[in-house]
Design an enzyme around this catalytic site. Structure first.
Site: not given
Ligand code: NAG
Ligand code: NAG
Ligand code: NAG
Ligand code: NAG
Length: 372
Positions: A133-135
């Protein structure tokens, strides 16, 4: 699938069609696709030194150096043949997990997502999941807490449903809210088997001069591991990620010899970033060496290799990357700190075509991962 059967297969003989249909049914019902059904059992047990690799699809995996690989994260299409082979080498194969952080604030959404992933892993005989999850997440926001909960709940479900399975989480190269990713890093590390630190794209937010720099400078990289450990994360819960790709920058001009000024491309609040460059796999960079102006140079301060070339329009480029020399320095540090292991984004970046020079370069990159 219906489209495929009625379209592309329409002209196939009925017997072949039936075979295709049967194998499709077998796969979707979870029957073992391996010649030896024992190879469908999940891999259990920990290995001393984790070599965690990302595979983005294709057939290159047949040429990987399997002697040290412990986990393959499948970021391309599922290939049952890869699963069978990895299991025959004692390596885990794990799913990719990604979901919108806004949605996971709702516990029911988390539960449904986790169930879907566990079911998929069982059906495909996989050994866990790598959550990527690179948000952006703001500190102490609802998403901040939900993300830690997601990791915890995913780990519990996988460990319960697939004994011996592995749940990992990809974290940025720095815990300091880099790229606006303010996560509860200690909580996440505690809640899964280990974190994979993506020590690359370290110029994604440049606040100083807009010049081309190394993708993962040595000092810049290792300082952040000390921060992760200082926060209270056990070194045995940390795997170092190194890049098998670099950045090709078009220079607007040279400020002085070997200092390449680049276009200002902002990213998440910073005025310039590596988005001004183009990502290039190691194999493509190695093909540039002979036609480069410079050959492979070494930057003493960043402890990273680079090269310079002129493109077909006469425009000057500087390319920053990692090679066996810079990667072995980092691998030595993995050993020194007693980290869980090492890995790379991504295994497909090397040249597996079999030419003797390519073979030599490829073998040297795999060998550099293992600390001496
Ligand atoms: C991080 O998560 C852990 C485990 O859930 C929790 O104990 C801790 O309070 C959290 N830390 C912060 C700063 O939110
Ligand atoms: C580059 O040059 C070296 C030395 O002349 C040669 O051995 C090598 O094959 C060349 N590599 C490529 C990719 O052309
Ligand atoms: C890397 O950092 C260390 C500690 O801050 C420093 O002593 C060393 O000179 C640095 N190395 C380089 C090559 O900049
Ligand atoms: C890989 O190696 C082959 C054979 O040595 C060479 O022809 C090719 O240019 C190399 N590079 C890439 C990107 O495949």
């Amino acid at each position: 699938m219906e489209g495929l059967l009625s379209g592309a297969c329409a002209r196939l003989p009925a017997a072949l069609l039936l075979l295709l249909l049967i194998s499709h049914l077998r796969l979707s019902s979870g029957a073992c696709p391996c010649e030896d059904p024992a190879l469908c059992n999940p891999i259990s047990g920990a290995r001393d030194f984790e070599v965690f690799i990302f595979d983005i699809g294709g057939q290159a995996w047949k040429f990987y150096d399997w002697s040290h690989i412990t986990t393959v994260a499948i970021f391309g299409k599922y290939d049952p043949e890869l699963m069978c082979y990895a299991h025959s080498r004692g390596a885990r194969v794990v799913l990719k997990g990604d979901i919108s952080v806004k949605s996971i604030v709702d516990p029911a959404v988390r539960a449904a997502w986790i169930k879907q992933k566990v079911d998929l892993a069982k059906r495909q005989h996989l050994d866990g999941i790598n959550i990527d999850i690179e948000q952006e997440v703001a500190k102490s926001s609802p998403e901040y807490y939900a993300l830690t909960d997601l990791v915890k709940e995913t780990t519990e479900a996988f460990h319960r449903e697939i004994p011996g399975s592995q749940v990992t989480f990809d974290v940025a190269w720095s815990p300091d809210c880099i790229d606006k990713r303010c996560y509860n890093y200690t909580g996440i590390a505690e809640s899964c088997d280990f974190v994979f630190v993506m020590s690359y794209d370290e110029q994604s937010q440049v606040w100083s001069e807009c010049i081309a720099r190394a993708n993962a400078p040595y000092n810049h990289t290792i300082m952040e591991y000390e921060k992760y450990i200082h926060m209270g994360i056990n070194p045995k819960k940390i795997v170092m990620g190194v890049p098998w790709y670099g950045y090709d920058y078009t220079c607007l001009g040279l400020i002085k010899a070997h200092v390449c000024s680049i276009a200002k491309v902002p990213f998440r609040g910073a005025p310039c970033s590596d988005a001004a460059g183009r990502q290039r796999p190691y194999k493509v960079i190695m093909d540039l060496v002979n036609s480069s102006i410079s050959g492979i140079l070494w930057d003493e301060e960043q402890e990273a290799p680079y090269l310079e070339y002129k493109d077909e329009h006469g425009v000057f480029h500087q390319v920053w990357f990692d090679n066996p020399r810079s990667i072995s320095l980092k691998a030595a540090y993995v050993k020194k700190l007693g980290l869980r292991g090492i890995g790379m984004w991504n295994a497909d970046c090397l040249n597996y075509s079999g030419g003797s020079l390519a073979q030599e370069q490829t073998a040297a990159m795999w060998a550099a991962l293992i600390p001496k």
